[in-house]
Scaffold this active site. Structure first.
Site, mmCIF file in Angstrom:
data_model
loop_
_atom_site.group_PDB
_atom_site.id
_atom_site.type_symbol
_atom_site.label_atom_id
_atom_site.label_comp_id
_atom_site.label_asym_id
_atom_site.label_seq_id
_atom_site.Cartn_x
_atom_site.Cartn_y
_atom_site.Cartn_z
ATOM 1 C CE1 TYR A 67 -5.686 -4.787 -5.605
ATOM 2 C CE2 TYR A 67 -4.468 -3.008 -6.657
ATOM 3 C CZ TYR A 67 -5.470 -3.442 -5.805
ATOM 4 O OH TYR A 67 -6.251 -2.507 -5.161
ATOM 5 C CG HIS A 103 -6.459 1.143 -0.822
ATOM 6 N ND1 HIS A 103 -6.730 0.511 0.377
ATOM 7 C CD2 HIS A 103 -5.673 2.200 -0.520
ATOM 8 C CE1 HIS A 103 -6.138 1.156 1.349
ATOM 9 N NE2 HIS A 103 -5.495 2.182 0.852
ATOM 10 N NE ARG A 151 -9.472 -2.547 -1.162
ATOM 11 C CZ ARG A 151 -8.778 -2.631 -2.286
ATOM 12 N NH1 ARG A 151 -9.370 -2.416 -3.438
ATOM 13 N NH2 ARG A 151 -7.492 -2.959 -2.277
#
Length: 367
Positions: free
Chosen positions: A271, A262, A258
């Site tokens: 991250y 998210h 992706r």
């Protein structure tokens, strides 16, 4: 060699990252190939506009899908009209192929309960936000299809993080035991919010988890829409055939990425390394398919421009239609949760009414 006879760490590919043919091209007409490309372009543009709507305060939290168009469109194309799709919360593209309009998807993320009801002629289950909760539902639906002799296949989508949930184990284990017509489609996009794939399991691949359930597992390049179509088609055909030599359920691991967050409530820069994102963007499924179609003289500049104009029009019309609907009444937060409203929920509702009254917004809520 059958896709089900490959090693679990040998992803099926048809196109390489440059759109060159490296595998067996599935039997699709030129128009079907263009339609697949059109859907992918449409969903990518929709995704960008949806994120923009959320940033402008015109829509609630939204889960982007850019990068996963090849897996969604390729797999959805493999289903027959009467088959069923069971989504998680990111399958806007697959749902569109299956008959759920973009306006409906927008309404869902704008907070309209009506957005969670698929059209009557679209065999699509409601969106499932809880991780893996839809897997047992998909198995139950497939078991019902088998018992009723309907011949319908149930395709269930979930992410790599879902494979760490008990619902995943229970649903897939039951399917293996009762030989249900299921296709379990894992969108391995490398991250379950901020938890990387390698922290989900010690298994080298997610596809090999199928061994524990006595079913077939296959890994596919999820950013190659033609490979995804080929693998899902084979799995669907096997699921539909009660005389198949192998167990009917299949676990597909579509390896992909992706590109965005998210959800719009997430900051992936905390991250994820920028170099990692750029590496995966070089595998982008849209230019990959476009390069192949141009090589085959199926697409040219004029047709691409026509598709892009049509895509922009469709998305703009969907947004206008969704925003023309009255905002949902806050009282809908309390409806359809319980058959009989418990005292605790009734007390929350009363507090919300009092808050609205205090600020003069009595029109939003009525007893």
């Amino acid at each position: 060699m059958s896709v089900f006879e490959r090693a679990y760490d040998d992803p099926v590919r048809v196109l390489d990252e440059d759109g060159e043919v490296v595998g067996d091209v599935p039997d699709l007409t030129d128009e079907e190939l263009v339609e697949m490309y059109r859907y992918m372009k449409l969903v990518r543009h929709f995704d960008g506009r949806a994120v923009s709507l959320q940033r402008q305060g015109r829509m609630g939290t939204y889960p982007p899908l850019s990068g996963q168009e090849g897996a969604q469109i390729g797999s959805a194309f493999a289903l027959a009209d009467d088959d069923w799709m069971v989504p998680s919360y990111r399958e806007h593209g697959a749902a569109l192929v299956r008959g759920v309009p973009l306006t409906q998807t927008l309404l869902y993320w704008m907070g309209h309960e009506a957005g969670n009801r698929a059209p009557d002629d679209a065999n699509v289950f409601p969106i499932a936000v809880p991780i893996a909760s839809q897997v047992p539902h998909a198995t139950g639906a497939a078991w019902a299809s088998k018992l009723g002799g309907d011949g319908d296949v149930v395709l269930c989508y979930f992410g790599d993080g879902a494979t760490s949930e008990g619902d995943f184990h229970e649903g897939v284990n039951f399917a293996g035991v009762f030989d249900t017509p299921n296709v379990f489609f894992c969108n391995n996009n490398q991250w379950a919010i901020s938890v990387p794939r390698e922290r989900q399991t010690r298994s080298e691949t997610l596809a090999q988890k199928a061994v524990a359930y006595g079913i077939d597992g296959v890994q596919v390049d999820g950013m190659d829409p033609l490979a995804v179509y080929a693998v899902t088609t084979a799995a669907v055909e096997k699921a539909r055939n009660p005389e198949a030599e192998r167990p009917r359920p299949t676990l597909i691991e579509a390896v992909q990425y992706r590109f965005g967050a998210h959800t719009t409530a997430d900051d992936p820069t905390v991250y994820r390394d920028a170099d990692e994102v750029e590496k995966w963007k070089r595998k982008d499924p849209i230019p990959r398919l476009e390069a192949y179609l141009r090589t085959e003289a199926i697409l040219d500049d004029d047709r691409v421009a026509e598709i892009e104009d049509d895509v922009e029009r469709q998305v703009a019309e969907a947004i206008d239609a969704a925003e023309s609907m009255a905002r949902p009444d806050p009282s809908e937060l309390f409806e359809h949760v319980y058959a009989e409203t418990p005292p605790e929920l009734a007390a929350q509702y009363e507090r919300l009414v009092a808050l609205r009254d205090r600020h003069g917004n009595v029109a939003f809520l009525e007893e």
